[in-house]
Each structure stands twice: as structure tokens, then as C-alpha cells.
Design an enzyme around this catalytic site. Structure first.
Site, PDB file in Angstrom:
ATOM      1  N   GLY A  41     -29.027  10.853 -54.352  1.00 53.93           N
ATOM      2  CA  GLY A  41     -28.133  10.846 -53.217  1.00 53.93           C
ATOM      3  C   GLY A  41     -26.801  10.170 -53.471  1.00 53.93           C
ATOM      4  O   GLY A  41     -25.896  10.253 -52.630  1.00 53.93           O
ATOM      5  N   ARG A  99     -14.376   8.143 -32.042  1.00 51.84           N
ATOM      6  CA  ARG A  99     -14.795   7.875 -30.669  1.00 51.84           C
ATOM      7  C   ARG A  99     -15.479   6.517 -30.511  1.00 51.84           C
ATOM      8  O   ARG A  99     -15.771   6.094 -29.402  1.00 51.84           O
ATOM      9  CB  ARG A  99     -15.715   9.008 -30.182  1.00 51.84           C
ATOM     10  CG  ARG A  99     -14.939  10.285 -29.869  1.00 51.84           C
ATOM     11  CD  ARG A  99     -15.838  11.458 -29.575  1.00 51.84           C
ATOM     12  NE  ARG A  99     -16.396  12.022 -30.802  1.00 51.84           N
ATOM     13  CZ  ARG A  99     -17.185  13.085 -30.839  1.00 51.84           C
ATOM     14  NH1 ARG A  99     -17.510  13.694 -29.709  1.00 51.84           N
ATOM     15  NH2 ARG A  99     -17.649  13.545 -31.979  1.00 51.84           N
ATOM     16  N   HIS A 133      -8.670  10.818 -31.748  1.00 52.63           N
ATOM     17  CA  HIS A 133      -9.248  10.769 -30.403  1.00 52.63           C
ATOM     18  C   HIS A 133      -8.653   9.622 -29.600  1.00 52.63           C
ATOM     19  O   HIS A 133      -8.455   9.740 -28.389  1.00 52.63           O
ATOM     20  CB  HIS A 133     -10.772  10.618 -30.498  1.00 52.63           C
ATOM     21  CG  HIS A 133     -11.442  10.627 -29.162  1.00 52.63           C
ATOM     22  ND1 HIS A 133     -11.524  11.757 -28.380  1.00 52.63           N
ATOM     23  CD2 HIS A 133     -12.051   9.632 -28.460  1.00 52.63           C
ATOM     24  CE1 HIS A 133     -12.152  11.458 -27.254  1.00 52.63           C
ATOM     25  NE2 HIS A 133     -12.483  10.185 -27.273  1.00 52.63           N
ATOM     26  N   LYS A 195     -14.083  13.634 -13.784  1.00 51.73           N
ATOM     27  CA  LYS A 195     -15.499  13.663 -14.125  1.00 51.73           C
ATOM     28  C   LYS A 195     -15.979  12.261 -14.450  1.00 51.73           C
ATOM     29  O   LYS A 195     -15.194  11.329 -14.607  1.00 51.73           O
ATOM     30  CB  LYS A 195     -15.746  14.567 -15.337  1.00 51.73           C
ATOM     31  CG  LYS A 195     -15.214  13.980 -16.636  1.00 51.73           C
ATOM     32  CD  LYS A 195     -15.622  14.754 -17.866  1.00 51.73           C
ATOM     33  CE  LYS A 195     -15.209  13.943 -19.097  1.00 51.73           C
ATOM     34  NZ  LYS A 195     -15.317  14.663 -20.340  1.00 51.73           N
ATOM     35  N   ARG A 197     -19.200  10.215 -16.947  1.00 49.05           N
ATOM     36  CA  ARG A 197     -20.246  10.364 -17.957  1.00 49.05           C
ATOM     37  C   ARG A 197     -21.369   9.365 -17.666  1.00 49.05           C
ATOM     38  O   ARG A 197     -21.218   8.179 -17.941  1.00 49.05           O
ATOM     39  CB  ARG A 197     -19.700  10.098 -19.360  1.00 49.05           C
ATOM     40  CG  ARG A 197     -18.866  11.232 -19.924  1.00 49.05           C
ATOM     41  CD  ARG A 197     -18.599  11.022 -21.408  1.00 49.05           C
ATOM     42  NE  ARG A 197     -17.781  12.071 -21.968  1.00 49.05           N
ATOM     43  CZ  ARG A 197     -18.237  13.245 -22.387  1.00 49.05           C
ATOM     44  NH1 ARG A 197     -19.516  13.515 -22.280  1.00 49.05           N
ATOM     45  NH2 ARG A 197     -17.431  14.146 -22.899  1.00 49.05           N
ATOM     46  N   ASP A 221      -8.424  20.063 -24.971  1.00 50.11           N
ATOM     47  CA  ASP A 221      -9.042  18.799 -25.356  1.00 50.11           C
ATOM     48  C   ASP A 221      -8.755  18.577 -26.840  1.00 50.11           C
ATOM     49  O   ASP A 221      -8.324  19.505 -27.541  1.00 50.11           O
ATOM     50  CB  ASP A 221     -10.546  18.828 -25.095  1.00 50.11           C
ATOM     51  CG  ASP A 221     -11.103  17.467 -24.714  1.00 50.11           C
ATOM     52  OD1 ASP A 221     -10.410  16.452 -24.975  1.00 50.11           O
ATOM     53  OD2 ASP A 221     -12.227  17.407 -24.179  1.00 50.11           O
ATOM     54  N   GLY A 228     -20.475  20.618 -23.724  1.00 51.26           N
ATOM     55  CA  GLY A 228     -20.967  20.382 -22.374  1.00 51.26           C
ATOM     56  C   GLY A 228     -19.840  20.184 -21.382  1.00 51.26           C
ATOM     57  O   GLY A 228     -19.816  20.799 -20.306  1.00 51.26           O
TER      58      GLY A 228
END
Length: 314
Positions: A41, A99, A133, A195, A197, A221, A228
Site C-alpha cells: 500500500g 469541508r 468550499h 434549508k 442540515r 453550488d 441530496g
């Protein structure tokens, strides 16, 4: 023959297609680097040519598999630094972990800052990224950071599409600035979906601020991840009387059941850029991909020639 004798472009395995496009725009060959994974790996990198005194650009989005692509980037930069490259710029079309940019609750890590520390420690002396972001991630770096915007590319597409009486929609309050820029370029009004979350990757539409009845809407966005938010927003807009719904974003992460949700929705078209490669299973007739290569190529030229990058958006 390239005019950029001291400019070299390297890449790992994250997005060779995009890197080939950028190299073609620059008129250079992708430099020789062998990036492979051992059976245990571990990642092994071998630089196949001299980089002494060169201005090197390592192009590698840290998309899925995020950790492998991040480690390839870090090891490539380290190898090039040890090979006496004059300057190394990490070109990160998609910045993974963006994020995780703050502590949302007690004992949360700030992984976006950790990644910034790793990139600087590896030997990068400049970073070039597209549509972070969270814009404050630029401040996580103690080296120069050039932040490119994907909105002009998306705007040009919709201008050429000539959609009459369109409304630009932000899918949440946090994306209003981005949506306002697109609305300004399209000379269109702005609407916002309010909205909340209740938990990660779960969104609930509260209400829509603005008039969308009888009008085509363009929802924008920076990232479409599980789709979703976008699917729920599109349905809410149609329920409010929108004529049709277009969706656009810079980074098509499209994880989990995103493609199934998009195909099930009543979204007319999803316009994305190629900051992230789309695997075969993530392709759909509804998805239109625009190339970010000319923008990145022009930014690389400007960095190499010590010109202003911000002039690209004047």
C-alpha cells in the site's frame, strides 16, 4: 517547441486526462514521473528527468481516493524539492477535506488546516486551487495562494445557451455570494433556498426566498456530493412553479447514490467542470462537462511569468 524552457508539469494518478489538456494548452510535454503503489500500500515516486532550477507545477486534485491522491501529491512535491527544483507550485483543482474547515462542535478536527500544513511541509512554495468550499482556507497557508473561480466558465455556457427570463438560485444561504456572481454575469435575478442540515449529508428545505414561478431556474453550488441537496432543492423549486431546473457546479464529487438521485430527479441538465475525473459509473446523459484546462493553463503561464492571476477575472 515550447517557449517555457524552465516550466515543467508533473502529475500523479488522480486526473491524467486533465493534465494532458493543460500540457497541450501550454505547449509542453507532461514530465516523466513514475507513481506506483507497492503491494503493502505504500506509494513510490521516481522522477524521470532533471528538474534542477526548474519552475515546477504538480497538478493533482485530491479527489477520491482522497488519501491516496493526497499522499501522491505530497511525495511528488518532496521528491522534486530534493531534486533541486527552483520553485514548486501545487496545482489542486479540487481541494479534498475542504469541508472540514472549522470546529462545528466540540473536539472536531480542522482537517483542511492539517492538509495545508502537510502541503507546505512537503516543499510546495505556492498553491493554485479552484473554488475552495471555504475561502478562508487560503489563510491556512503561509505561502502564496491563487484561488481561481469556476463561475465564469459556467456563466459562458449558460450565456451561449440563451435561456430567457432565467433565475439563478443558491441552494443554501452559504452559497449566496457564488450565486450572486453568476446572476450578475447572466443579468438574472437571484433566489435562495433556505434549508437546514439535521446531520451530515442530509438536507431539509425550509422555504424559497424569491420569485421562480413560471421561470427556468439555474441552481449553482461549488460541489455536488451525494446530490441530496440539489435533488431536494430542484423538487422544491418545481413545487413552487419553476418552469424547468438546470444545475451547475465546479466539482462533481458524486459519491454514494448521487447519479441515481440525479437520474431520478426532474433536473433538465447538470453542468460541471472536469476538476474531478468522472468514472464510467458516474456518467449520465444529463451531465455536461466543461473543461477547466484553459483557465488552469493560463493561470500557470501567469505564475511562471510573474504576472497577475487576478486579471483573469477582470
Amino acid at each position: 517547441m515550447s517557449n517555457f524552457k524552465k516550466l515543467k508539469v508533473f502529475t500523479g494518478n488522480a486526473h491524467p486526462g486533465l493534465v494532458s489538456e493543460i500540457a497541450e494548452y501550454l505547449g509542453v510535454e507532461v514530465s516523466a514521473a513514475f507513481v506506483q503503489t507497492f503491494s503493502d500500500g505504500e506509494i513510490n515516486v521516481a522522477i524521470g528527468e532533471s528538474v534542477r532550477g526548474a519552475d515546477v507545477f504538480v497538478i493533482q486534485p485530491t479527489c477520491m481516493p482522497v488519501n491516496d491522491n493526497l499522499m501522491e501529491l505530497l511525495i511528488l512535491v518532496d521528491a522534486l524539492r530534493r531534486a533541486s527544483a527552483r520553485r514548486i507550485t501545487a496545482v489542486i483543482p479540487y481541494y479534498g477535506y475542504a469541508r472540514q474547515d472549522r470546529k462545528a462542535k466540540a473536539r472536531d478536527p480542522i482537517t483542511a488546516k492539517l492538509v495545508a500544513n502537510l502541503i507546505v511541509a512537503s516543499g510546495a512554495r505556492r498553491v493554485l486551487a479552484v473554488d475552495l468550499h471555504a475561502g478562508q482556507i487560503q489563510g491556512f497557508f503561509d505561502i502564496p495562494f491563487d484561488h481561481l473561480q469556476g463561475v465564469p466558465i459556467l456563466a459562458e455556457y449558460f450565456i451561449n445557451k440563451n435561456i430567457e427570463d432565467a433565475v439563478v438560485v443558491s441552494p443554501d444561504l452559504g452559497g449566496v455570494t457564488r450565486a450572486r456572481v453568476l446572476a450578475g454575469r447572466l443579468h438574472a435575478p437571484l433566489a435562495i433556498i433556505d434549508k437546514r442540515r439535521p446531520k451530515p449529508n442530509v438536507a431539509e428545505v425550509m422555504h424559497i426566498i424569491g420569485d421562480v414561478e413560471g421561470k427556468p431556474v439555474i441552481m449553482i453550488d461549488d460541489i455536488i456530493d451525494t446530490a441530496g441537496t440539489i435533488s431536494l432543492g430542484a423538487q422544491a423549486l418545481l413545487d413552487k412553479g419553476a418552469k424547468e431546473v438546470y444545475v451547475c457546479c465546479t466539482h462533481p464529487v458524486l459519491s454514494g447514490g448521487a447519479i441515481e438521485r440525479l437520474n431520478r430527479s426532474f433536473i433538465k441538465e447538470v453542468v460541471v467542470t472536469n476538476t474531478i475525473p468522472l468514472a464510467d459509473e458516474k456518467r449520465s446523459e444529463r451531465i455536461k462537462t466543461l473543461s477547466i484546462a484553459p483557465l488552469l493553463g493560463e493561470a500557470i503561464i501567469r505564475i511562471h511569468e510573474d504576472l497577475s492571476v487576478s486579471k483573469l477575472f477582470d
